[in-house]
Motif scaffolding. Structure first.
Motif, short mmCIF file in Angstrom:
data_model
loop_
_atom_site.label_atom_id
_atom_site.label_comp_id
_atom_site.label_asym_id
_atom_site.label_seq_id
_atom_site.Cartn_x
_atom_site.Cartn_y
_atom_site.Cartn_z
N TYR A 45 1.12 -1.43 0.22
CA TYR A 45 0.18 -0.29 0.32
C TYR A 45 0.42 1.20 0.02
O TYR A 45 0.06 2.48 -1.25
N ALA A 46 2.00 1.27 0.86
CA ALA A 46 2.91 2.76 0.82
C ALA A 46 3.76 2.93 -0.55
O ALA A 46 3.71 3.58 -0.46
N SER A 47 4.09 1.56 -0.71
CA SER A 47 4.90 1.25 -1.53
C SER A 47 3.84 2.50 -3.37
O SER A 47 4.06 2.96 -4.35
N ALA A 48 2.51 1.62 -3.53
CA ALA A 48 1.92 2.30 -3.99
C ALA A 48 0.90 3.74 -4.24
O ALA A 48 0.88 4.25 -5.16
N MET A 49 0.48 3.88 -2.82
CA MET A 49 0.50 5.49 -2.70
C MET A 49 1.88 6.70 -3.15
O MET A 49 1.42 7.55 -3.77
N LYS A 50 3.08 5.97 -2.94
CA LYS A 50 4.03 7.32 -3.25
C LYS A 50 4.71 6.55 -4.40
O LYS A 50 4.26 7.99 -5.60
#
Length: 163
Positions: A45-50
C-alpha cells in the motif's frame, strides 16, 4: 428383506457421510481462502501510494482509498474531516497549483487483526508554489482494510506540520 434394509441403511449412511465430508471440506476450503491482512500488503500500500502521489495520478490514489474512508486532519489546533471525494479534490487542487511535487511515506508500528491493520504513517510532501518551496510532514495513525486482496485506507487521524 433384512439384507435390503441393512444395505439400504448402509447406503443412506454412506451418502450422508459423503455429503457431510463434502460440506466439511468445502467449509475448510472457504476458511483457508479467507483473506487476512499482512505486513507485506501494508508495505505494498505504501509503495503504491508513493508511486501514485509522485505521478500525481488521482485515479491510482482513488483505488488506494476506501469509498467509506474518513480522514481527519489537524493543524495548529484546527481540525477538519474529509471523505474520499473531498480528499481527492484537495489533492487535485493542490497538484494543479504547484510544481515539483514530491511525496515520501514511511510506515511503522503495524498491528494486524484479521482484515485490518493499524499503523503509524509519516508522509513528507514538498512542492513549489509561487516560487516558494513548501514542505509538509504529516504524522498519522491509520487503519487499512482489505479490498479485493489489497490494503486500502479506511481511516486516518493526522497531524500536519508545515516546514
Amino acid at each position: 428383506m433384512k439384507q435390503f434394509w441393512r444395505t439400504g441403511l448402509l447406503a443412506l449412511l454412506m451418502k450422508s457421510a459423503s455429503v457431510t465430508a463434502i460440506v466439511a471440506v468445502s467449509t475448510m476450503t472457504i476458511d483457508a481462502q479467507a483473506a487476512t491482512m499482512t505486513e507485506a500488503l501494508v508495505q505494498n500500500y505504501a509503495s503504491a501510494m508513493k508511486a501514485a502521489a509522485n505521478s500525481q495520478n488521482t485515479n491510482q490514489v482513488a483505488r488506494l482509498v476506501s469509498d467509506e474512508a474518513l480522514i481527519s486532519l489537524s493543524r495548529k489546533g484546527k481540525s477538519t474531516s474529509l471523505d474520499k471525494d473531498a480528499y481527492l479534490k484537495l489533492l487535485q487542487n493542490s497538484w494543479s497549483n504547484t510544481s515539483n511535487y514530491r511525496y515520501d511515506i514511511n510506515v511503522d508500528n503495524i498491528v494486524i487483526s484479521g482484515e485490518q491493520a493499524k499503523a503509524n504513517v509519516t508522509t513528507n510532501e514538498s512542492w513549489v508554489k509561487d516560487g516558494q518551496k513548501v514542505s509538509f510532514v504529516t504524522t498519522s495513525r491509520v487503519t487499512l482494510t482489505l479490498s479485493t486482496g489489497n490494503a486500502v485506507l479506511l481511516r486516518a487521524v493526522s497531524q500536519v506540520t508545515i516546514n
